[in-house]
Write a protein that holds these residues in place. Structure first.
Motif, PDB file in Angstrom:
ATOM      1  N   THR A 146       0.785   9.644   5.500  1.00  0.00           N
ATOM      2  CA  THR A 146       0.144   8.420   5.018  1.00  0.00           C
ATOM      3  C   THR A 146      -0.970   8.802   4.049  1.00  0.00           C
ATOM      4  N   VAL A 203       0.193   5.588  -6.810  1.00  0.00           N
ATOM      5  CA  VAL A 203       0.858   4.864  -5.725  1.00  0.00           C
ATOM      6  C   VAL A 203       2.370   4.940  -5.877  1.00  0.00           C
ATOM      7  N   VAL A 224       4.926   6.831  -3.278  1.00  0.00           N
ATOM      8  CA  VAL A 224       5.995   6.088  -2.599  1.00  0.00           C
ATOM      9  C   VAL A 224       7.350   6.714  -2.907  1.00  0.00           C
ATOM     10  N   ARG A 239       3.872   6.967   2.999  1.00  0.00           N
ATOM     11  CA  ARG A 239       3.397   5.600   3.240  1.00  0.00           C
ATOM     12  C   ARG A 239       2.030   5.515   2.586  1.00  0.00           C
ATOM     13  N   VAL A 240       1.849   4.561   1.695  1.00  0.00           N
ATOM     14  CA  VAL A 240       0.615   4.470   0.918  1.00  0.00           C
ATOM     15  C   VAL A 240      -0.207   3.274   1.362  1.00  0.00           C
ATOM     16  N   LEU A 280       1.098  -3.495  -6.575  1.00  0.00           N
ATOM     17  CA  LEU A 280       0.821  -2.583  -5.464  1.00  0.00           C
ATOM     18  C   LEU A 280       1.190  -3.172  -4.113  1.00  0.00           C
ATOM     19  N   ALA A 290       2.845  -0.873  -1.252  1.00  0.00           N
ATOM     20  CA  ALA A 290       1.803  -0.233  -0.443  1.00  0.00           C
ATOM     21  C   ALA A 290       1.206  -1.215   0.554  1.00  0.00           C
TER      22      ALA A 290
END
Length: 204
Positions: free
Chosen positions: A135, A151, A155, A160-161, A184, A188
């Motif tokens: 993460t 981001v 991904v 996992r962002v 985003l 995310a």
């Protein structure tokens, strides 16, 4: 934000360096927004809390050699950067992480000489995988370019962002909200600094 193991989580600050968001920034409008909005203070607070919780902190810095060797030139942004009065030269004060964000002995600093994202062509992905990170919490600037690139790249690489919406900044300020809402948020987990601080701060 879903429950996650701190040991499998990392906090990344993006381009929070003197030459970008400091008092002698090459991009004064962005620097002013990052400071006046409280973004830098929130990033600093997140870094302190992350360390205390056992979350790895990394700082992504953009820089270039004095001779420009290897720097990207395939976009107007890159060419303009080479003409700015403040240049992000390797070893200069411009590429040091800006106050009030601190860098401690246990932090990792990832530097890049080209491109738009710290995930592309650097050691960042390998470092995160070696650390067992799954993460990635992304903070910093700018919501116009570097943050979305980071981001999306993360991904695409399977992370996992998480993005604390109040710990990123761009210009104009309205751009940040639009990028979060329309881009985003689709890829995310969007959260807040307060939520992360509560998760990373032990109950008294």
């Amino acid at each position: 934000m879903p429950e996650s193991d701190p040991a499998a989580t990392a906090l990344l600050t993006v381009e929070c360096q003197n030459g970008v968001v400091g008092e002698e920034s090459a991009l004064p409008e962005l620097a002013k927004e990052a400071r006046d909005s409280g973004t830098l203070e929130r990033v600093a607070a997140l870094a302190v809390a992350a360390r205390a919780a056992g979350v790895q902190v990394l700082h992504a810095v953009a820089e270039r050699r004095p001779d420009g060797l290897g720097a990207s030139t395939n976009a107007r942004l890159f060419r303009a950067a080479g003409r700015l009065p403040v240049r992000q030269l390797t070893g200069s004060r411009a590429v040091e992480v800006a106050a009030p964000i601190t860098v401690t002995e246990g932090d990792l600093v990832v530097r890049r000489l080209h491109g738009l994202s710290p995930m592309a062509g650097t050691d960042l992905d390998a470092l995160l995988r070696n650390l067992g990170v799954r993460t990635l919490v992304v903070t910093g600037v700018s919501s116009n370019i570097a943050i979305p690139n980071t981001v999306f790249d993360a991904v695409n690489l399977g992370y996992r962002v998480v993005v604390p919406a109040d710990a990123i900044a761009g210009v104009p300020a309205s751009c940040t909200a639009e990028v979060i809402r329309n881009s985003l948020a689709l890829v995310a987990e969007i959260t807040t600094t307060e939520t992360l601080l509560a998760r990373w701060t032990p109950a008294r």
